[in-house]
Write an enzyme that holds these catalytic residues in place. Sequence first.
Site, PDB file in Angstrom:
ATOM      1  N   LYS A 179       5.017  34.368  25.495  1.00  0.00           N
ATOM      2  CA  LYS A 179       5.865  33.082  26.286  1.00  0.00           C
ATOM      3  C   LYS A 179       6.158  31.933  25.647  1.00  0.00           C
ATOM      4  O   LYS A 179       5.790  32.338  25.176  1.00  0.00           O
ATOM      5  CB  LYS A 179       3.885  33.104  27.078  1.00  0.00           C
ATOM      6  N   TYR A 217      13.649   2.651  10.586  1.00  0.00           N
ATOM      7  CA  TYR A 217      12.514   1.990  11.030  1.00  0.00           C
ATOM      8  C   TYR A 217      12.370   1.567  11.067  1.00  0.00           C
ATOM      9  O   TYR A 217      10.484   1.904  10.624  1.00  0.00           O
ATOM     10  CB  TYR A 217      12.380   2.516  12.232  1.00  0.00           C
TER      11      TYR A 217
END
Length: 414
Positions: free
Chosen positions: A64, A283
């Site tokens: 999956k 940042y």
Amino acid sequence: MNILPDPNATAAGLPAPEAAASAELAATNPATSGILTVDLDALVANWRKLEKTAVPSECAGVVKGNAYGCGAGPVTKALLAAGCRTFFVATLGEARAVRDVAPDATLYVLDGFFPNSGDEFAKLNCRPVIGDLYELAEWDSFCRTSGWRGGAALHIDTGISRLGLTIAEAQSIVPRIVAGNHGITLVMSHLACADLVNHPLNANQVSAFREIAGEFAGVPASLSASSGIFRGPQFAFDLVRPGAALYGINPTPEADNPMQPVVDLKVRIVQVRNVERGDTVGYGATWSARRPTRIAVLSAGYADGYFRAAGSSDGTRGADVIIAGERCPIAGRISMDLIAVDVTDLPANAARRGQMATLIGEGITVDELGHHFGTIGYEVLTSLGRRYSRIYKGGDAKPATEPAASVEPAVPAS
């Protein structure tokens, strides 16, 4: 700030074979910023180890989430060639991708059966994992009206309180099993704390499941996924369902990892620059240079599944990357497309523009990265971005490459 020169010569301090490999990756994948290599031989070796550990139980493969980000098609094909005959996916859309490469395998869909989905289950010859009495009634109705006899799994909740029939609901179905022609091909449950060796819920769940599974005479039973396989033979039953361990994630986090690493992730250095003592990087200006510093800027970020939480600040060390065979610390915050790394301690020109840096591999595991991300290895793998080119090596075929943004063909919604 000064940008360092970009010499064409082999980087100082980088061994010749590693330099050649890095150059080859860069040259053969010029349009991509990162290269994710999946070692199918390691994947198969992990499956064989799990199979041996679970003997005499059958060992399935959970593919999956696009095989935990590794590519459902190539992974399924490799496992099939190794002898795996039963696969688990989450959705019908995933089932289509697996069925394309495993036309005769037994295929279970964990999210179960929905109204009007019966024709697709029949078309794909896959089996829903049913965890609700209403769902079972809908499945029965479809089988009666269509004549389909493909079978289904019955999921029983023994303690995770997520999906599954209650014990009482499961017991109400036992007369159906006794009567025969019931269409149930597997009865299963799922452990909540299998990775915690001494958690009391493990003993409670295996006891409850053994009791209720015993009432489903003649129906194979399955309880354990990756970690449960290592809890002992009493957890194995007839079939085990490893997922994470196949891909190198540690199924025994309280001990050394018994699995081989499967994934290697490399990204390009896009620039190398000097910053002065006291300059900040990234940042928020959360990281400042304590000395004249060389910074390598890498072509990956949180848009590629490299979580922002792995960044650093003046008070907190973040994750490491490997450049020229050495660990180098991240400097400042992770941004959407870029990672800044302190390479001051490397030999001159060991880090240079265009060279590949390692984010996963060379000793950096998905579990280590999960720790820095504040999560688990499962989320690391399933978050790996589609901008990377995928390279497959080993398995039953010659090495194959999938370009960035083309890891798996799109499938219609189920």
